[in-house]
Enzyme design. Structure first.
Site, PDB file in Angstrom:
ATOM      1  N   ASP A 252      82.606  51.620  43.269  1.00 30.11           N
ATOM      2  CA  ASP A 252      81.872  52.882  43.135  1.00 30.11           C
ATOM      3  C   ASP A 252      82.772  54.026  43.580  1.00 30.11           C
ATOM      4  OD1 ASP A 252      79.466  51.678  42.260  1.00 30.11           O
ATOM      5  OD2 ASP A 252      78.923  51.227  44.336  1.00 30.11           O
TER       6      ASP A 252
ATOM      7  N   ASP B 261      76.595  52.686  36.411  1.00 31.77           N
ATOM      8  CA  ASP B 261      75.309  53.077  37.001  1.00 31.77           C
ATOM      9  C   ASP B 261      74.718  54.281  36.277  1.00 31.77           C
ATOM     10  OD1 ASP B 261      75.606  51.081  38.933  1.00 31.77           O
ATOM     11  OD2 ASP B 261      76.644  52.422  40.316  1.00 31.77           O
TER      12      ASP B 261
END
Length: 220
Positions: free
Chosen positions: A149, A183
């Site tokens: 991430d 995401d």
């Protein structure tokens, strides 16, 4: 929206997602951050669990590696299920909105499962060092990779006023989660289904018109 456009969208999302993750993994040390704007930073973290960093071992009496394996296998089944859903919507010539949304969800889920399945055997650890690809000392095993991430949007970064009960003087930050392109694709797809629910699960105007045409019904 047909099969070709759906596949093009999926490939495009996967390419952007994986290129950004591989770049971050091979150029950043875990925890490194670059401020793009005051409200947007590139912050490298790794997520070994589910959403928001939750782990199965936090809730079940199992070890963390076992929990990670179970979670990855579950994700594989989920991706397979979403893939079939996409295939079915295209086969049934469902609305363009539905196909677009499911394509985004599938692309995002597939992007994160690539990390979970393969990154553990491709990269070495990013802790206090920049990782290298195809390392002789990978940080994990197959199905034990961590999701990369890097997108961080602290739109509000301040402290609570002292007069606010319980939280006065404490830090307040919004939006705090760190996420990735995959995401974003999943969230966008789900958002489309929620906001454009009737359009997604309805039929295109062309199809509705064909059904309303008595001549077309008589020719069936």
């Amino acid at each position: 929206m047909g099969l070709k456009k759906s596949l093009l969208l999926i490939v495009a999302v996967l390419l952007v997602d994986q290129i950004s993750k591989i770049y971050i993994k091979t150029h950043f040390v875990l925890g490194d951050a670059v401020e793009v704007f005051s409200w947007f930073k590139i912050l490298f973290i790794e997520n070994s669990g589910a959403a928001w960093g939750a782990k199965l071992s936090d809730f079940l009496p199992i070890s963390e590696p076992t929990g990670k394996l179970v979670l990855t296998i579950f994700r594989l089944f989920a991706v397979a299920g979403i893939g079939y859903w996409l295939y079915d919507t295209i086969k049934k010539q469902s609305s363009r909105t539905l196909i677009l949304a499911v394509s985004l969800i599938f692309a995002g889920a597939l992007g994160n499962i690539i990390d979970s399945v393969f990154y553990g055997v491709v990269f070495n650890d990013s802790y206090q060092q920049v990782a290298t690809a195809f390392s002789d000392e990978p940080y994990g095993g197959l199905f034990h990779g961590k999701v990369v991430d890097m997108l961080y949007f602290p739109l509000i970064d301040t402290t609570w006023p002292d007069w606010v009960p319980y939280v006065g003087g404490k830090d307040f930050r919004f939006f705090e989660p760190v996420f990735n392109i995959a995401d974003m694709a999943i969230s966008t797809g789900v958002g489309i289904l929620i906001v454009f629910n009737k359009k997604a699960f309805g039929k295109d105007d062309k199809e509705s018109g064909a059904e309303a045409d008595p001549h077309s019904m008589g020719n069936e």
